[in-house]
Design a protein around this motif. Sequence first.
Motif, mmCIF file in Angstrom:
data_model
loop_
_atom_site.group_PDB
_atom_site.id
_atom_site.type_symbol
_atom_site.label_atom_id
_atom_site.label_comp_id
_atom_site.label_asym_id
_atom_site.label_seq_id
_atom_site.Cartn_x
_atom_site.Cartn_y
_atom_site.Cartn_z
ATOM 1 N N ALA A 23 0.828 -1.205 0.000
ATOM 2 C CA ALA A 23 0.000 0.000 0.000
ATOM 3 C C ALA A 23 0.866 1.261 0.000
ATOM 4 C CB ALA A 23 -0.938 -0.003 1.203
ATOM 5 N N ALA A 27 1.207 4.202 -2.956
ATOM 6 C CA ALA A 27 0.701 5.560 -2.675
ATOM 7 C C ALA A 27 1.620 6.608 -3.299
ATOM 8 C CB ALA A 27 0.601 5.782 -1.165
ATOM 9 N N SER A 222 -8.785 -4.149 3.541
ATOM 10 C CA SER A 222 -9.640 -3.098 4.075
ATOM 11 C C SER A 222 -8.933 -2.250 5.122
ATOM 12 C CB SER A 222 -10.906 -3.702 4.685
ATOM 13 O OG SER A 222 -10.589 -4.453 5.835
ATOM 14 N N PRO A 225 -6.466 1.596 3.609
ATOM 15 C CA PRO A 225 -6.820 3.018 3.543
ATOM 16 C C PRO A 225 -6.710 3.692 4.903
ATOM 17 C CG PRO A 225 -8.366 1.735 2.245
ATOM 18 C CD PRO A 225 -7.492 0.747 2.994
ATOM 19 N N LEU A 228 -2.945 4.329 5.600
ATOM 20 C CA LEU A 228 -2.450 5.479 4.822
ATOM 21 C C LEU A 228 -3.000 6.790 5.384
ATOM 22 C CD1 LEU A 228 -2.664 4.125 1.145
ATOM 23 C CD2 LEU A 228 -0.763 4.003 2.776
ATOM 24 N N LEU A 229 -4.279 6.809 5.735
ATOM 25 C CA LEU A 229 -4.857 8.007 6.332
ATOM 26 C C LEU A 229 -4.127 8.357 7.627
ATOM 27 C CD1 LEU A 229 -8.610 8.847 6.533
ATOM 28 C CD2 LEU A 229 -7.201 9.110 8.562
ATOM 29 N N ARG C 194 -16.592 -0.613 -5.020
ATOM 30 C CA ARG C 194 -15.274 -1.121 -4.639
ATOM 31 C C ARG C 194 -15.403 -1.964 -3.374
ATOM 32 N NH1 ARG C 194 -11.897 -1.824 -7.725
ATOM 33 N NH2 ARG C 194 -11.321 0.313 -8.264
ATOM 34 N N TYR D 126 -14.822 9.032 2.744
ATOM 35 C CA TYR D 126 -13.832 8.024 3.106
ATOM 36 C C TYR D 126 -13.899 6.760 2.261
ATOM 37 C CZ TYR D 126 -13.003 11.049 7.076
ATOM 38 O OH TYR D 126 -12.677 12.137 7.846
ATOM 39 N N GLU D 128 -14.291 4.916 -1.805
ATOM 40 C CA GLU D 128 -14.203 5.111 -3.257
ATOM 41 C C GLU D 128 -15.580 5.196 -3.899
ATOM 42 O OE1 GLU D 128 -11.641 2.684 -5.757
ATOM 43 O OE2 GLU D 128 -10.464 2.202 -3.964
ATOM 44 N N GLY D 206 -15.066 0.448 -0.083
ATOM 45 C CA GLY D 206 -13.641 0.695 -0.261
ATOM 46 C C GLY D 206 -12.940 -0.638 -0.395
#
Lengths: 252, 252, 252, 252
Positions: A23, A27, A222, A225, A228-229, C194, D126, D128, D206
Motif C-alpha cells: 500500500a 501511494a 480493508s 486506507p 495510509l490516512l 469497490r 472516506y 471510493e 472501499g
Amino acid sequence: MTPPLKVAVLGARGRMGAEAVKAVTAAEDMELVAALGRGEALERVLEAGATHLVDLTVPASTEANVRFAVEHGLHAVVGTTGWDEDRRAALAALLAGHPDTGVLIAPNFALGSVLASAFAARAARYFESVEIIELHHPDKVDAPSGTAVRTAQLVSAARAAAGVPAGPDATEHALDGARGADVGGVRVHSVRLRGLVAHQEVLLGGPGEQLTIRHDSYDRASFMPGVLLGLRSVAAHPGLTYGLDGYLELNA
Amino acid sequence: MTPPLKVAVLGARGRMGAEAVKAVTAAEDMELVAALGRGEALERVLEAGATHLVDLTVPASTEANVRFAVEHGLHAVVGTTGWDEDRRAALAALLAGHPDTGVLIAPNFALGSVLASAFAARAARYFESVEIIELHHPDKVDAPSGTAVRTAQLVSAARAAAGVPAGPDATEHALDGARGADVGGVRVHSVRLRGLVAHQEVLLGGPGEQLTIRHDSYDRASFMPGVLLGLRSVAAHPGLTYGLDGYLELNA
Amino acid sequence: MTPPLKVAVLGARGRMGAEAVKAVTAAEDMELVAALGRGEALERVLEAGATHLVDLTVPASTEANVRFAVEHGLHAVVGTTGWDEDRRAALAALLAGHPDTGVLIAPNFALGSVLASAFAARAARYFESVEIIELHHPDKVDAPSGTAVRTAQLVSAARAAAGVPAGPDATEHALDGARGADVGGVRVHSVRLRGLVAHQEVLLGGPGEQLTIRHDSYDRASFMPGVLLGLRSVAAHPGLTYGLDGYLELNA
Amino acid sequence: MTPPLKVAVLGARGRMGAEAVKAVTAAEDMELVAALGRGEALERVLEAGATHLVDLTVPASTEANVRFAVEHGLHAVVGTTGWDEDRRAALAALLAGHPDTGVLIAPNFALGSVLASAFAARAARYFESVEIIELHHPDKVDAPSGTAVRTAQLVSAARAAAGVPAGPDATEHALDGARGADVGGVRVHSVRLRGLVAHQEVLLGGPGEQLTIRHDSYDRASFMPGVLLGLRSVAAHPGLTYGLDGYLELNA
C-alpha cells in the motif's frame, strides 16, 4: 508539491505488514524507505531517512519499537495489539518530552468499521432498542468478537450518559441463549458460518422505524486506507491518539 | 366462467377474521355468503348456501366447527391454533367417511414464510453451516419464535436425513448466550426491537459463499393471499392437509 | 468401501483449475490422477487411468476435450463457457451412442447461486412483485450480470406459465434509469462498488410481506463444492445434463 | 419538576395530526391544550394558554399559522411541506424581531432517516464508491424518492468538498437503466414492491470492505419521536432551524 512521506514498515514479513508494504509503495505521496522483518536492527530505519514508521509487529516488541521512534523524532502509526492503559500512559509521558511527535495507536484500521462504531454510539440515545449481530467464519475462538464488545460498550455508555433506559423486552419464555449475550445491557448475537469473513450489524429500533448500520470486511486490504490516512495525518496530531476516529472528520 | 365459491367466515369479528371478510369480499372469484361472530348458530352457514368455510376462531370451538363443516360436505380452511396430533388424527378419521371433502389446517398462511421454510429445508444439506436469526417487536413473550423453532427442526431433520455433520464451530471463549439457542443442532438468535413486526433470516454458509433466505412480515394482510389460495385449492385436495406448503407447487 | 474416483483436471494451471486440483486432492473419496495444462496431450488422461474428467479450459478447446472423454468412456464435468445450443445438441447426439457415459455442463458451480435461482423461479408465481438487485466490484464490464439476466428470465418464464400479470408500478415521474433495466418484465438493478465481489438479491413482495433470496459469493472457492458434487453424481446421470440444478434434490 | 409544555396541534384531524395528538397526550412532560382542525380559529390556541404549536396542516395555510405563532411568542414545530427558500427567508426576517422565539421546520421527522442521511454524508468522503438503493410500495408516483435525491445531493456535496473523485465504474455494456439514475454523480436505484413501506440503503465501498446504512420506515408512528424531540428542544433554539438534524447531538 509536497515531498513524499518517507515511511518505514516494521513487521514487513507478516500478513498485515506485507499489505502495508504494498500500500505504501503504491501511494503517490509516500516513499517506502525501509521494510524490516523480525530481528532486523531498528537503526536501519534511521539510516534510510524515515520520517514515519508503521508498526505491525507483535505485542512483545511493539513498545520498544514505538519508544525508539519517538526518541528519534519519527511519527508512528501502530496496529499491533497489546497496548493496555499502562503502556499507553507510559507512552504519553514519553511523548510529553517530544511535543512535535505524533503517535497513532489504532485497534482497528478499517474505516468502515471505525465509522460504524462511531455512528452507532451517536445514534444510540435516539432509539428505544439497540442490539448487535456479529457474523464471522467458524474458526474464530471467541464470541462475541472484540469489535462487537467494544461497540456494545460505546452504545451502552452513550445511552447511560443521555439517561436512556434499558430497551423494552417482554420475553417470559426463552430457550437458553436465544436472547444473546448481555454486554452492558446491550444484547449481542454471534453467528459463525463457513464462508464468512467479518461482519457486524447494529440494529436500532424506535416506534415504526429501524436504523441498521452494517459493516462487511471481506479482506485485510480493508485496513490499508486507514493505515495510509493515519500516516498522512499523524504529523498534524502531536501526542498520543488512541483510535483512528480521532483523525476522522465526523462532525459536520 | 366458473361460478364464484360461496364462502362463510367464522370468527368474523376477530382481527384475522375481519381481514378475511375483506379479502373474500374483494376476490372476484368468491362470494361472501356468511360472516359469523362468537355464539352465532352454525346453521346459518348452511342456510346461506356456503360450500367453503374459513375458521378463524379460538382453540375451544375450532374442532366442533370443522366437524360440522365436514359432516355437511363443506370444504374448510382453518387458521385457528390448537390442532395437535390427536385432534388431527380424529379429523382424518372423520374425513375418511367423506371422501370428497377437503380440509386445510395451516399454522401459517403467509406465503413468503411458508416458502422460506421450505427452501431452507431443501438447501440445508448443501451447506456446512446453517443458523437462524429471528427479529420481532419487544412485546413478544417467547424466544425463539414458534416459526423459528419449526424452521430449525425442518433444517435439522433435512441435514440428518442427508448425513450432514454438525456445522463447524471453533468457539472456545464465549459470553453466556452469545452463540444463541441450540434447536436440534441449529443455532437460533432472537432479536427484540421496538418498531419491528416479524422477520426471519436463515443463513447458510459454505466455502466462499453464503445463501440467505429472509422473510419480512409487515402486516397481517400478509396472511390473506394464503387464505384465498387455500380456498381456491381445498376442493381439489380431499382429506386432511396440514400446512399450506401442501398446496404450493414447489417442484419444478 | 467404494474405491476413490480417478479424476483428471484439464486447465490445471488456470485459476479455476488450480482450485479444482486442490479440491480433488483434498477430497477423501477422490484421487487426482492427472492435471494437464495448455497443450499437454489428452492421452495422458487415459494412461493415468482416469474415469472422470474436469474441464476448466477455454472455449476453443473444451469441445474437443469433452468429445475425447465421451469417446473413451470417461464421465465429464465441464465449467468452461462457450457451450451454445448447437454445441450441446452435437454433444447430446454423440452421447446417444455412449449410453453409460454422463456429462455435466454447468454455467455456474456455486451451489448457493444455483439454489437461489431455482428458489426464485419457484416462488415467483406467488407474489405480485419481483425485482432483482445484483452488486459487483466496479471492474465488471457488463451490467446486469449474466447470472442476474438468467435469473430474471427464469422468473419471467415462471410467472408467464402461471398466468401472473406484470408487477404493479404507479411510477409517473422518474429520473432516467431509476427503475432499473427491464429483463422480460422483471426490473434488474446493478450496483458497482469497490470492495464487493459478487452478490445478488431477488426481492419478492406481496400484501404485507416480503421474501428475499440473497446470494453472496466471496471467493472462487465457492465453486468447488459444486464441482465435487458434480463428480460424485455424473456417473449416475448418463447423457447430457445442463445446469448443476439437474443434480440437486430440490423436491421434498 | 418542570411544568409540562402546553402544546397546541394544528391539522389535528389529518393522519399525521391525529398521530401527534396521541403522542403529545401520551408524553408525560406535555399537556395537549388545543387540537384544531381545518377552519377553526387560531385564537383558540391563545385562549388555551399554549406555549408551543405543532403545524401539520397544508401548504396553503402553514405560513399564516407560523407567522401567527411567532407574533404571539409561541414556539413552533412545523411538518407541513411548502417552505421554499423564499418563505423561509421571510420567516427568518420575522423571527429577527422576536429573538426569544424558536421555529423548527423539518422536511422529515423520522429520527432514523435523518440520522441515516447525516451519517451517509459524513462517511462519503472516506470511500471510493457510494450508491443508494431506495425501496417503496408500488403506488408511489416518483422515482427516486425525495429522500433518496436529497441524500444523494448531500453525499455528492460532501465528496466534492473533500476532493474525492467519482466512483470507479468499468461498465462497457449495459442494458438501459441497469446502472440506475445519476444524481450528482451518485447512482440511485428505485425498487417498487408490493408489501413494502419506505426503505433506503446507502452503500459505501472501499478496498475489501463495505459500510451500509439502512433505514426502514414501517409506520407513520415513526415521525412522533422526532416531533416530541422538536417540541422539547425548540425553545432552546431561538430563530429558524431547518431540518431536525439541527437539534441532534451528532458530534461526539
